[in-house]
Motif scaffolding. Sequence first.
Motif, PDB file in Angstrom:
ATOM      1  N   GLU A  73     -15.395   9.294   7.281  1.00  0.00           N
ATOM      2  CA  GLU A  73     -15.335  10.203   8.067  1.00  0.00           C
ATOM      3  C   GLU A  73     -16.962  10.738   9.212  1.00  0.00           C
ATOM      4  O   GLU A  73     -17.719  11.546   9.494  1.00  0.00           O
ATOM      5  N   GLY A  74     -17.506   9.218   9.812  1.00  0.00           N
ATOM      6  CA  GLY A  74     -18.396   9.298  10.067  1.00  0.00           C
ATOM      7  C   GLY A  74     -19.536   9.332   8.901  1.00  0.00           C
ATOM      8  O   GLY A  74     -21.098   9.067   9.278  1.00  0.00           O
ATOM      9  N   GLU A  75     -19.632   9.472   8.079  1.00  0.00           N
ATOM     10  CA  GLU A  75     -21.344   8.826   7.057  1.00  0.00           C
ATOM     11  C   GLU A  75     -21.462   7.974   6.478  1.00  0.00           C
ATOM     12  O   GLU A  75     -20.445   7.300   6.021  1.00  0.00           O
ATOM     13  N   PRO A  76     -22.213   7.991   5.605  1.00  0.00           N
ATOM     14  CA  PRO A  76     -22.630   7.007   5.428  1.00  0.00           C
ATOM     15  C   PRO A  76     -21.863   6.717   3.682  1.00  0.00           C
ATOM     16  O   PRO A  76     -20.612   7.889   3.294  1.00  0.00           O
ATOM     17  N   VAL A  77     -21.153   6.107   2.695  1.00  0.00           N
ATOM     18  CA  VAL A  77     -21.221   6.081   1.254  1.00  0.00           C
ATOM     19  C   VAL A  77     -21.106   7.367   0.651  1.00  0.00           C
ATOM     20  O   VAL A  77     -21.986   7.264   0.539  1.00  0.00           O
ATOM     21  N   THR A  78     -20.126   8.020   0.409  1.00  0.00           N
ATOM     22  CA  THR A  78     -20.836   8.671  -0.012  1.00  0.00           C
ATOM     23  C   THR A  78     -19.425   9.191  -1.677  1.00  0.00           C
ATOM     24  O   THR A  78     -18.362   8.876  -1.573  1.00  0.00           O
ATOM     25  N   GLU A  79     -20.519   9.449  -2.479  1.00  0.00           N
ATOM     26  CA  GLU A  79     -19.862   9.803  -4.131  1.00  0.00           C
ATOM     27  C   GLU A  79     -19.332  11.668  -3.801  1.00  0.00           C
ATOM     28  O   GLU A  79     -19.540  13.020  -2.634  1.00  0.00           O
ATOM     29  N   PHE A  80     -17.828  11.790  -4.156  1.00  0.00           N
ATOM     30  CA  PHE A  80     -17.393  12.926  -4.252  1.00  0.00           C
ATOM     31  C   PHE A  80     -17.201  13.247  -5.343  1.00  0.00           C
ATOM     32  O   PHE A  80     -16.777  12.323  -6.606  1.00  0.00           O
ATOM     33  N   ASP A  81     -16.387  14.028  -5.618  1.00  0.00           N
ATOM     34  CA  ASP A  81     -15.964  15.575  -6.506  1.00  0.00           C
ATOM     35  C   ASP A  81     -14.125  14.966  -7.617  1.00  0.00           C
ATOM     36  O   ASP A  81     -13.777  15.815  -7.095  1.00  0.00           O
ATOM     37  N   HIS A  82     -13.659  13.326  -7.597  1.00  0.00           N
ATOM     38  CA  HIS A  82     -12.608  13.556  -7.451  1.00  0.00           C
ATOM     39  C   HIS A  82     -12.329  13.986  -9.088  1.00  0.00           C
ATOM     40  O   HIS A  82     -12.691  13.810  -9.925  1.00  0.00           O
ATOM     41  N   ARG A  83     -10.745  14.112  -8.904  1.00  0.00           N
ATOM     42  CA  ARG A  83     -10.000  15.058 -10.209  1.00  0.00           C
ATOM     43  C   ARG A  83     -10.728  14.536 -11.344  1.00  0.00           C
ATOM     44  O   ARG A  83     -11.248  15.213 -12.149  1.00  0.00           O
ATOM     45  N   VAL A  84     -10.989  13.367 -11.595  1.00  0.00           N
ATOM     46  CA  VAL A  84     -10.481  12.412 -12.866  1.00  0.00           C
ATOM     47  C   VAL A  84     -11.702  11.780 -12.971  1.00  0.00           C
ATOM     48  O   VAL A  84     -12.428  12.537 -14.017  1.00  0.00           O
ATOM     49  N   TRP A 117     -15.663   5.650   1.907  1.00  0.00           N
ATOM     50  CA  TRP A 117     -16.259   4.775   2.343  1.00  0.00           C
ATOM     51  C   TRP A 117     -16.187   4.381   4.010  1.00  0.00           C
ATOM     52  O   TRP A 117     -14.768   5.007   4.364  1.00  0.00           O
ATOM     53  N   PRO A 118     -16.978   4.609   4.523  1.00  0.00           N
ATOM     54  CA  PRO A 118     -16.952   3.809   6.259  1.00  0.00           C
ATOM     55  C   PRO A 118     -16.159   2.885   6.416  1.00  0.00           C
ATOM     56  O   PRO A 118     -15.995   1.732   5.819  1.00  0.00           O
ATOM     57  N   ILE A 119     -15.224   3.538   7.165  1.00  0.00           N
ATOM     58  CA  ILE A 119     -13.607   1.759   7.599  1.00  0.00           C
ATOM     59  C   ILE A 119     -14.699   0.517   7.727  1.00  0.00           C
ATOM     60  O   ILE A 119     -14.632  -0.251   7.392  1.00  0.00           O
ATOM     61  N   ASP A 120     -15.331   0.919   8.793  1.00  0.00           N
ATOM     62  CA  ASP A 120     -16.247  -0.419   9.189  1.00  0.00           C
ATOM     63  C   ASP A 120     -17.225  -1.296   8.838  1.00  0.00           C
ATOM     64  O   ASP A 120     -17.184  -2.444   8.711  1.00  0.00           O
ATOM     65  N   GLU A 121     -17.704  -0.071   7.291  1.00  0.00           N
ATOM     66  CA  GLU A 121     -18.460  -1.043   6.313  1.00  0.00           C
ATOM     67  C   GLU A 121     -17.489  -1.805   5.385  1.00  0.00           C
ATOM     68  O   GLU A 121     -17.992  -3.199   4.916  1.00  0.00           O
ATOM     69  N   MET A 122     -16.733  -1.188   5.139  1.00  0.00           N
ATOM     70  CA  MET A 122     -15.857  -1.897   3.584  1.00  0.00           C
ATOM     71  C   MET A 122     -14.893  -3.425   4.588  1.00  0.00           C
ATOM     72  O   MET A 122     -14.688  -4.340   4.428  1.00  0.00           O
ATOM     73  N   PHE A 147      -9.561  14.249   1.957  1.00  0.00           N
ATOM     74  CA  PHE A 147      -9.871  13.680   2.924  1.00  0.00           C
ATOM     75  C   PHE A 147      -9.243  12.015   3.828  1.00  0.00           C
ATOM     76  O   PHE A 147      -8.011  12.139   2.971  1.00  0.00           O
ATOM     77  N   ARG A 148      -9.639  11.691   5.327  1.00  0.00           N
ATOM     78  CA  ARG A 148      -9.364  10.777   6.014  1.00  0.00           C
ATOM     79  C   ARG A 148      -9.314   9.881   5.042  1.00  0.00           C
ATOM     80  O   ARG A 148      -9.786   9.752   3.690  1.00  0.00           O
TER      81      ARG A 148
END
Length: 213
Positions: free
Chosen positions: A156-167, A173-178, A203-204
Amino acid sequence: MADEPSPYLTATATAYDAVADLYTDLVRDSLDGLPLDRAIVAAFADLVRADGPRPVVEAGCGPGHMTAHLRDLGLEASGVDLSPAFIEIARRDHPGLRFELGSMGALDVRDGSLGGLLSWYSIIHTPPQELPPYLTEFRRVLAPGGHLLIGFFESEGEPVTEFDHRVTAAYRWPIDEMADLLRKEGFTEVARMLREPLEGERFRRGHLLMRAV
């Protein structure tokens, strides 16, 4: 890939083994309320079928529900996952399909033998610096003209971002970068689908449909 698994691979498999039954219950019918997700998976299946009778692998298949969906769409589908618990569940719930324990970074598949590969939110736990070899492996196993569908959480406009996935630890990931990473690995973009989070989602969602060149 190295013979010894990276620590994050072991951690990911162990984390999913611990919640495999609960996770299976959560995702078993998850596509029912996701018409856009179903549509891009159906488009992927149509393109693979149009190219002829080549098999498809789901890399990171979890409990096998998406592999079974590909089968229902007319594809010769099989699945691979790191989690022994997931493979056991997938074999139990979908006895007519083949599921193998293994890494999506070292698929037991001949070069250029697949018509399609599905990576449905299976790269989200891969640290960014370790992702390119997986994409190289995806390109290796696909025939020229074969198709890859990859789903992930979009940043969502941010660089690659780590997040607190439940597992366990995961990345958005930015879709353009992927898409750029995939182009560097020998893919060309066919289509993309971004959708906003639904109720209960955080998240998107990003989806890229790519063709091997």
